[in-house]
Scaffold this motif. Structure first.
Motif, mmCIF file in Angstrom:
data_model
loop_
_atom_site.group_PDB
_atom_site.id
_atom_site.type_symbol
_atom_site.label_atom_id
_atom_site.label_comp_id
_atom_site.label_asym_id
_atom_site.label_seq_id
_atom_site.Cartn_x
_atom_site.Cartn_y
_atom_site.Cartn_z
ATOM 1 N N HIS A 173 2.547 1.811 -3.497
ATOM 2 C CA HIS A 173 1.637 2.351 -4.519
ATOM 3 C C HIS A 173 1.231 3.785 -4.193
ATOM 4 O O HIS A 173 1.144 4.632 -5.103
ATOM 5 N N ALA A 174 0.989 4.055 -2.907
ATOM 6 C CA ALA A 174 0.606 5.420 -2.528
ATOM 7 C C ALA A 174 1.759 6.388 -2.794
ATOM 8 O O ALA A 174 1.547 7.520 -3.244
ATOM 9 N N GLY A 175 3.002 5.945 -2.542
ATOM 10 C CA GLY A 175 4.143 6.812 -2.840
ATOM 11 C C GLY A 175 4.291 7.076 -4.319
ATOM 12 O O GLY A 175 4.660 8.196 -4.730
ATOM 13 N N ALA A 176 3.995 6.051 -5.127
ATOM 14 C CA ALA A 176 4.074 6.254 -6.575
ATOM 15 C C ALA A 176 3.049 7.288 -7.037
ATOM 16 O O ALA A 176 3.339 8.136 -7.899
ATOM 17 N N LEU A 218 0.831 -1.208 0.000
ATOM 18 C CA LEU A 218 0.000 0.000 0.000
ATOM 19 C C LEU A 218 0.865 1.257 0.000
ATOM 20 O O LEU A 218 0.610 2.218 -0.743
ATOM 21 N N SER A 219 1.892 1.261 0.859
ATOM 22 C CA SER A 219 2.766 2.433 0.941
ATOM 23 C C SER A 219 3.505 2.669 -0.364
ATOM 24 O O SER A 219 3.676 3.812 -0.802
ATOM 25 N N SER A 249 4.726 -8.583 -5.944
ATOM 26 C CA SER A 249 5.757 -7.588 -5.637
ATOM 27 C C SER A 249 6.232 -6.888 -6.900
ATOM 28 O O SER A 249 6.534 -5.684 -6.881
ATOM 29 N N ARG A 250 6.303 -7.615 -8.003
ATOM 30 C CA ARG A 250 6.702 -6.988 -9.265
ATOM 31 C C ARG A 250 5.680 -5.953 -9.701
ATOM 32 O O ARG A 250 6.037 -4.877 -10.207
ATOM 33 N N GLN A 251 4.408 -6.286 -9.538
ATOM 34 C CA GLN A 251 3.365 -5.325 -9.900
ATOM 35 C C GLN A 251 3.428 -4.080 -9.032
ATOM 36 O O GLN A 251 2.979 -3.013 -9.444
ATOM 37 N N ALA A 252 3.991 -4.223 -7.833
ATOM 38 C CA ALA A 252 4.139 -3.063 -6.954
ATOM 39 C C ALA A 252 5.384 -2.247 -7.299
ATOM 40 O O ALA A 252 5.659 -1.238 -6.641
ATOM 41 N N SER A 285 -6.295 0.472 -8.086
ATOM 42 C CA SER A 285 -6.859 -0.876 -7.977
ATOM 43 C C SER A 285 -5.992 -1.758 -7.091
ATOM 44 O O SER A 285 -6.494 -2.539 -6.272
ATOM 45 N N ALA A 286 -4.648 -1.621 -7.240
ATOM 46 C CA ALA A 286 -3.753 -2.408 -6.380
ATOM 47 C C ALA A 286 -3.894 -1.999 -4.922
ATOM 48 O O ALA A 286 -3.878 -2.841 -4.017
ATOM 49 N N ILE A 287 -4.049 -0.692 -4.676
ATOM 50 C CA ILE A 287 -4.236 -0.224 -3.295
ATOM 51 C C ILE A 287 -5.527 -0.781 -2.711
ATOM 52 O O ILE A 287 -5.579 -1.255 -1.571
ATOM 53 N N ARG A 288 -6.606 -0.732 -3.501
ATOM 54 C CA ARG A 288 -7.884 -1.243 -3.011
ATOM 55 C C ARG A 288 -7.800 -2.742 -2.729
ATOM 56 O O ARG A 288 -8.272 -3.227 -1.700
ATOM 57 N N THR A 289 -7.154 -3.496 -3.632
ATOM 58 C CA THR A 289 -7.044 -4.948 -3.428
ATOM 59 C C THR A 289 -6.208 -5.279 -2.194
ATOM 60 O O THR A 289 -6.582 -6.133 -1.382
#
Length: 405
Positions: free
Chosen positions: A212-215, A209-210, A278-281, A232-236
């Protein structure tokens, strides 16, 4: 504060092991049954040992009957003053025969409810008071010494019986205490296991979460498609974290009777999905998962046990979380090898940022915290070992070995 007079009255009770704090609780149904049985036993023994009153003074006969009845009635006080009752009946029993029934019950009670140093002294006093009794009322058939030896045998038998009962009670109490302690320890270990799982899972989710939010924070002008994927990644991840947290809290609240089976736990087969997540992040993760070779060429390779795979999965998960936290953007290499009988080896390595490399003068491990401590505990509980160090080339390496029998 007690006066000197009060202490003077209290001293005999303390010496006899009958202090103020030993007042028994209210009798239960079982206590009433036992006390009634012992009272009837004392009365029966007194009647069975009633002496021949022919030729004895009337005053002596009346005193013996009265004291015998009072001694039997005093059996009801044996729980409150067992030592006092035993000493009194032993002293009166040196002269009067009808006291013997109550004396037997009193001696048995002391042997059951008092430590050996007090009970042994009371038993010795009983033997001493038997000396004047056998001289006052000798039996013409067995003589003075024969009667004395008979009283000694009966006294020691009753005393030994009480000691055995006391030892059995203490054993039962000890076993109950051990069972209670074992149950408390089992509950504590289960809570520690749940806390360890909670840390491993939530730390991974929250770190994603952190990330994706930083990105999103540092890329406000990103294309809408990229922002949508990050949201979507954050929500999931948030949904999965809440689900994991809800399940852990549910396990803590439920009782063993309504316990439900846990959802399927991750195994070694779920490692590729973890790495892909992790790669998707945004992480650069390389997975080297070496399949174990079969011992017989015609057979397929044996799959690791579920517990072994779950422990390996959690170790990799925590290692990736630490890499995201302490070495963001650095490439991570995950290598898992092993075979049945040789054990399973998990190795995760990542370059250490220059700033962290300079700060590691105090500790050899940059950013070591409770996550690594939990992993070490997990490996130890599984019968394996875990170590982490800073390699010569400036890479942080975490290596764990788990037994595979």
């Amino acid at each position: 504060m007690k006066s000197r007079t009060e202490y003077r009255w209290l001293l005999p009770s303390v010496l006899l092991g009958e202090g103020e704090g030993e007042r028994p609780a209210r009798r239960s149904t079982r206590d009433w049954i036992v006390d009634t049985a012992l009272f009837l036993s004392a009365c029966g023994l007194a009647i069975a040992s009633a002496p021949d009153i022919a030729g004895k003074p009337r005053a002596y006969v009346v005193a013996e009957q009265v004291l015998g009845a009072l001694a039997c009635a005093a059996v009801w006080l044996r729980r409150r003053w067992p030592v006092t009752l035993a000493l009194a009946t032993a002293l009166l029993g040196s002269v009067f025969t009808l006291i013997g029934g109550a004396g037997v019950v009193a001696l048995f009670t002391v042997a059951v409810h008092r430590p050996f140093k007090i009970a042994g002294s009371v038993a010795a006093f009983f033997l001493l008071t038997a000396i004047p009794y056998v001289h006052l009322w000798p039996d013409p058939d067995v003589g003075v010494w024969g009667m004395f030896l008979l009283i000694v045998a009966l006294t020691m038998m009753i005393f030994a019986w009480g000691i055995v009962v006391r030892a059995r009670r203490q054993l039962v109490i000890s076993l109950r205490a051990r069972a209670s302690s074992a149950a408390d320890e089992a509950r504590q270990l289960e809570r520690e296991r749940i806390a360890r799982e909670m840390h491993d899972v939530l730390a991974h989710r929250i770190s994603i979460l952190s990330l994706h939010a930083g990105a999103l924070e540092y890329s406000p002008g990103a294309p809408p498609e990229q922002i949508q994927r990050a949201a979507s990644a954050i929500r999931t991840s948030a949904h999965q974290a809440l689900q994991d947290l809800r399940e852990v809290i549910g396990v803590l609240r439920q009782t063993p009777e309504d316990a439900r089976p846990e959802r399927p736990q991750p195994t070694l087969a779920d490692l590729p999905a973890l790495v892909e997540e992790s790669r998707q992040a945004g992480m650069d993760v390389a997975l080297d998962l070496v399949e174990p070779a079969p011992s017989v060429p015609e057979l397929s390779a044996p799959a690791p046990p579920e517990a072994l795979g779950r422990n390996a999965y959690r170790i990799v998960q925590e290692a990736l979380t630490n890499a995201r936290k302490h070495a963001p953007g650095a490439p991570v290499t995950v290598r898992v090898t092993g075979a049945r009988g040789a054990g399973l080896t998990v190795e995760v390595a990542n370059p250490v940022p220059a700033a962290a490399h300079r700060r590691q003068t105090v500790s050899e491990i940059p950013g070591a915290g409770t996550g690594l401590i939990g992993l070490a505990e997990r490996a130890k509980l599984a019968g394996g070992r875990l170590d982490h160090h800073l390699a010569d080339e400036g890479a942080f390496v975490l290596r764990a070995w788990l037994p595979w029998s």
